[in-house]
Design a protein around this motif. Structure first.
Motif, short mmCIF file in Angstrom:
data_model
loop_
_atom_site.label_atom_id
_atom_site.label_comp_id
_atom_site.label_asym_id
_atom_site.label_seq_id
_atom_site.Cartn_x
_atom_site.Cartn_y
_atom_site.Cartn_z
N TYR A 150 0.85 -1.11 -0.25
CA TYR A 150 -0.10 0.09 -0.01
C TYR A 150 1.07 1.04 0.39
O TYR A 150 0.19 2.45 0.02
CB TYR A 150 -0.68 0.38 1.03
CG TYR A 150 -1.81 -1.08 1.69
CD1 TYR A 150 -3.54 -1.09 0.29
CD2 TYR A 150 -1.69 -2.71 1.88
CE1 TYR A 150 -3.85 -2.50 0.31
CE2 TYR A 150 -2.74 -3.03 2.12
CZ TYR A 150 -3.63 -2.97 1.25
OH TYR A 150 -4.79 -4.42 1.52
N GLY A 151 1.82 1.18 0.51
CA GLY A 151 3.09 2.06 -0.64
C GLY A 151 3.06 3.17 1.28
O GLY A 151 2.87 4.33 1.35
N LYS A 152 2.20 2.27 2.31
CA LYS A 152 2.23 3.58 3.87
C LYS A 152 2.94 2.52 4.45
O LYS A 152 2.41 1.54 5.03
CB LYS A 152 0.95 3.29 3.94
CG LYS A 152 0.61 4.00 5.26
CD LYS A 152 -0.81 4.43 5.36
CE LYS A 152 -1.34 4.72 6.70
NZ LYS A 152 -2.38 4.72 6.71
N THR A 185 14.71 6.94 2.59
CA THR A 185 13.91 5.70 2.01
C THR A 185 12.80 5.89 2.77
O THR A 185 11.44 5.85 2.08
CB THR A 185 14.57 4.57 2.01
OG1 THR A 185 16.19 4.64 1.98
CG2 THR A 185 14.03 3.10 1.73
N PHE A 186 12.07 6.15 4.12
CA PHE A 186 11.12 6.28 4.62
C PHE A 186 10.36 7.19 4.30
O PHE A 186 9.05 6.42 4.48
CB PHE A 186 11.43 6.25 5.99
CG PHE A 186 12.12 4.95 7.24
CD1 PHE A 186 11.74 3.73 6.53
CD2 PHE A 186 12.65 5.70 7.97
CE1 PHE A 186 12.50 2.67 7.42
CE2 PHE A 186 13.58 4.69 8.89
CZ PHE A 186 13.28 2.81 8.66
N SER A 187 10.87 8.64 3.73
CA SER A 187 10.02 9.62 3.82
C SER A 187 8.92 9.52 2.38
O SER A 187 7.82 9.73 1.82
CB SER A 187 11.23 10.55 3.28
OG SER A 187 11.40 10.66 2.30
N LYS A 188 9.66 8.27 1.64
CA LYS A 188 8.22 7.93 0.22
C LYS A 188 6.97 7.17 0.92
O LYS A 188 6.25 7.24 0.10
CB LYS A 188 9.43 7.00 -0.86
CG LYS A 188 10.44 7.84 -1.04
CD LYS A 188 11.09 6.59 -2.13
CE LYS A 188 12.71 6.96 -2.38
NZ LYS A 188 13.40 6.11 -2.54
N PHE A 189 6.97 6.60 2.34
CA PHE A 189 5.51 5.59 2.37
C PHE A 189 5.54 6.25 3.44
O PHE A 189 4.36 6.03 4.48
CB PHE A 189 6.74 4.44 2.83
CG PHE A 189 7.52 3.64 1.57
CD1 PHE A 189 6.91 2.32 1.10
CD2 PHE A 189 8.56 3.91 1.98
CE1 PHE A 189 7.29 2.10 0.21
CE2 PHE A 189 9.52 3.22 0.76
CZ PHE A 189 8.39 2.56 -0.48
N GLU A 190 5.84 7.08 3.68
CA GLU A 190 4.84 8.36 4.88
C GLU A 190 4.09 9.03 4.64
O GLU A 190 4.01 10.55 4.68
CB GLU A 190 6.37 8.78 6.33
CG GLU A 190 7.38 8.15 6.30
CD GLU A 190 8.37 8.30 7.76
OE1 GLU A 190 8.10 7.45 8.12
OE2 GLU A 190 8.83 9.90 7.37
N PHE A 191 2.72 8.34 4.88
CA PHE A 191 1.50 10.03 4.45
C PHE A 191 0.42 9.04 5.39
O PHE A 191 0.21 7.80 5.36
CB PHE A 191 1.65 10.06 2.13
CG PHE A 191 0.21 8.03 2.42
CD1 PHE A 191 -0.81 8.42 2.53
CD2 PHE A 191 1.02 7.30 1.78
CE1 PHE A 191 -1.55 6.88 2.00
CE2 PHE A 191 1.14 6.11 2.13
CZ PHE A 191 -0.66 6.09 1.71
N GLY A 192 -0.81 10.76 5.20
CA GLY A 192 -1.43 9.45 6.14
C GLY A 192 -1.02 8.98 7.77
O GLY A 192 -2.09 8.77 8.29
N LEU A 193 -0.49 9.63 8.17
CA LEU A 193 0.17 9.26 9.34
C LEU A 193 -0.77 10.32 10.47
O LEU A 193 -1.22 11.63 10.45
CB LEU A 193 1.98 9.69 9.78
CG LEU A 193 2.17 8.83 8.79
CD1 LEU A 193 4.18 9.41 9.34
CD2 LEU A 193 2.43 7.55 9.00
N SER A 194 -1.09 9.52 11.83
CA SER A 194 -1.61 10.05 12.46
C SER A 194 -0.60 11.25 13.46
O SER A 194 0.59 11.30 13.49
CB SER A 194 -2.26 8.96 13.78
OG SER A 194 -0.50 8.77 14.80
N GLU A 195 -1.19 12.03 13.83
CA GLU A 195 -0.31 12.89 14.80
C GLU A 195 0.43 12.29 15.71
O GLU A 195 1.43 12.82 15.79
CB GLU A 195 -1.02 14.51 15.78
CG GLU A 195 -1.86 14.95 14.87
CD GLU A 195 -1.30 15.63 13.68
OE1 GLU A 195 -0.31 16.01 14.29
OE2 GLU A 195 -1.29 16.06 12.41
#
Length: 535
Positions: free
Chosen positions: A178-180, A512-522
């Protein structure tokens, strides 16, 4: 008289027929004595079936039968039989037995548990688009990055290693699918998955629910009187909330032009071409999460368990690691070729504590004959790899963890024993049902096994008097798939230099992590910010 005679004959016929129900038909392999109607149902194990199945194998042989009411189960605890029936004749043994529980919970769209059908073949073909050996190598960067966080998490909070491993395995497969990613174990998707997976595995364990497929009338018991129905309803709701929530989130991202190249984006774009509808896509992603999260974490937890319980094996692995890699860098996948002992340790962990000790049951599509026995169409086939891997006829001292056995012979067997029937990837399944994610999983296992040995000393916890607390290497979870229950141990870095390298590699993985860090909770965002500050 004209009325009573046919009635009497009919009753006699029914009585004689019922007496045969549960009896072992001619031509079947031998097995435990049966009772009328029940067969062996009264002695069928309700938990940890592999122990009882192995005990029976020592009495009745490597291929035996069980009668479960009118149904038949064949248990294979013989590597040659598995190779012949499950691999060479996989066209006849690729089905799954009818599982009402699976149909109720997943609508029949579970790729690992579903029947051998056109829908299953479509799902399988689709999964293979990302799970070939070549495709699996594309995911090594995120696997290595997540592995660096796993080391960092253990370094900072060693007492939480059990859940750190769960976070790692969940985050890898979420990123690929899911890219997340999941930066914390407390990330919503990770905690939700392991909660529902625990319930799902207990529901699926042989003997844990009534024999619904053999006694169909049980389907009609009202839910308020059938706990298994209540459990099915709960599990279905939890699975769909997670699996279809992730799918819809990915679909929304695609619609907004924010793709990041994950697997489910491709599925959504090619739905028509692939012949995949929403239900199939939702459960395809869900099943791949199950295969990538739970099995991998269970294996790595078992690996730590044996490193603690068998310190001599740990010491030998560390000596090899120090000789090949040294202290100034972390190991890479290329190094494994020069590490025969660590490769043996990885294989011995699979043998000693297989994640799926009975694999997942198969079902025969046709009558087959093997060694003079009939394997009847429609029978359930259990592959008892626990019994194979703990057979004293094959292995010296099979109840102990001895990696050296794989240095003495290719398949770890006794000297002089022909182990050619023991396929190295047997723990991943058999025939056309072998795990499609095997290459992705092997890379994950190899990376982390090397990292653990390179980075840490794993030792037993101590009591108030300072005495080591012996670990119970049989204290495992119930379920079709199984791993060790949470346990305590001491984990310390092998040197301050290695601790510094771990922190450096973790901070370097941020890109590398930044490409998959979206929709994160606060809370996730705060954790990410806080964790990436050099101590």
């Amino acid at each position: 008289m004209a009325i009573w005679l046919p009635l009497t004959l009919g009753l006699v016929y029914i009585f004689l027929w019922l007496r045969k129900v549960g009896s072992r038909e001619p031509g079947l392999p031998p097995g435990p004595p049966t009772l009328p109607l029940l067969g062996n149902l009264h002695i069928f194990p309700k938990e940890f079936a592999h122990y009882k199945f192995t005990e029976w194998a020592r009495t009745y042989g490597g291929i035996y039968s069980l009668k479960v009411g009118p149904g038949t189960a064949i248990v294979l605890t013989d590597a040659a039989a598995v190779k012949e029936l499950m691999d060479k004749r996989s066209g006849s043994t690729a089905d799954r037995p009818p599982m009402h529980i699976v149909d109720v919970v997943t609508g029949g769209f579970h790729m690992a548990l579903g029947r051998y059908s056109e829908s299953w073949r479509t799902l399988r073909r689709t999964a293979h688009t990302i799970l070939t050996p070549q495709a699996a190598m594309k995911h090594v960067p995120i696997q290595a990055a997540e592995a660096s966080q796993l080391l960092h998490d253990i370094l900072c909070r060693p007492e939480g290693f059990y859940n750190h491993i769960r976070r790692f395995s969940s985050s890898v497969i979420l990123s690929v699918l899911y890219g997340k990613r999941a930066p914390r174990y407390e990330t919503r998707e990770t905690t939700a998955f392991f909660e529902v997976q625990h319930d799902w595995e207990e529901l699926m364990e042989p003997g844990s629910t009534p024999p619904i497929d053999l006694i169909p009338i049980l389907k009609y018991i009202p839910e308020r009187w059938a706990k298994w129905k209540q459990d099915c309803t709960k599990t279905r709701k939890m699975q769909r909330r997670l699996y279809f929530g992730l799918l819809d989130e990915t679909k929304e991202r695609v619609a907004q032009g924010e793709e990041n190249g994950c697997f489910m984006e491709e599925i959504l774009v090619r739905e028509v071409e692939l012949g995949v509808n929403r239900e199939m896509a939702g459960y395809l992603g869900g099943v791949l999460i199950e295969g990538g999260s739970d099995t991998t974490s269970s294996y790595l937890q078992s690996l730590i368990l044996v490193l603690v319980a068998y310190p001599d094996a740990q010491r030998k692995a560390q000596e090899e690691m120090d000789r090949v890699v040294g202290s100034h860098r972390m190991p890479t996948l290329d190094d494994l070729e020069e590490m025969p002992y660590i490769r043996a340790m990885i294989m011995e962990t699979h043998r000693f504590r297989p994640v799926a000790p009975m694999l997942i049951p198969h079902c025969a599509l046709n009558d087959e004959e093997y060694n003079g026995f009939i394997i009847p169409q429609g029978c359930t086939i259990f592959v008892n790899i626990w019994g194979i891997y703990h057979d004293p006829e094959l292995y010296d001292d099979p109840e102990n963890f001895i990696p050296e056995r794989y240095l003495l012979s290719k398949n770890g067997t006794k000297p002089g024993i022909n182990g050619s029937d023991l396929r190295p990837n047997l723990p991943f399944g058999a025939g056309r049902r072998i795990c499609p994610g095997i290459h992705l999983a092997q890379n994950t296992i190899n990376i982390n096994a090397m990292n653990f040995v390179w980075a840490f000393n794993f030792t037993a916890d101590t009591d108030a008097q300072g005495n080591p607390i012996l670990l119970d290497t049989f204290n495992y979870q119930k379920g079709l798939l199984t791993g060790p229950r949470p346990f305590k141990c001491k984990i310390t870095p092998r040197s301050s230099e290695k601790a510094e390298i771990i922190e450096h590699e973790f901070l370097e993985a941020a890109d590398t992590f930044s490409k998959f860090e979206f929709g994160l909770s606060e809370e996730d965002k705060e954790f990410v910010t806080r964790s990436r500050v050099r101590r």
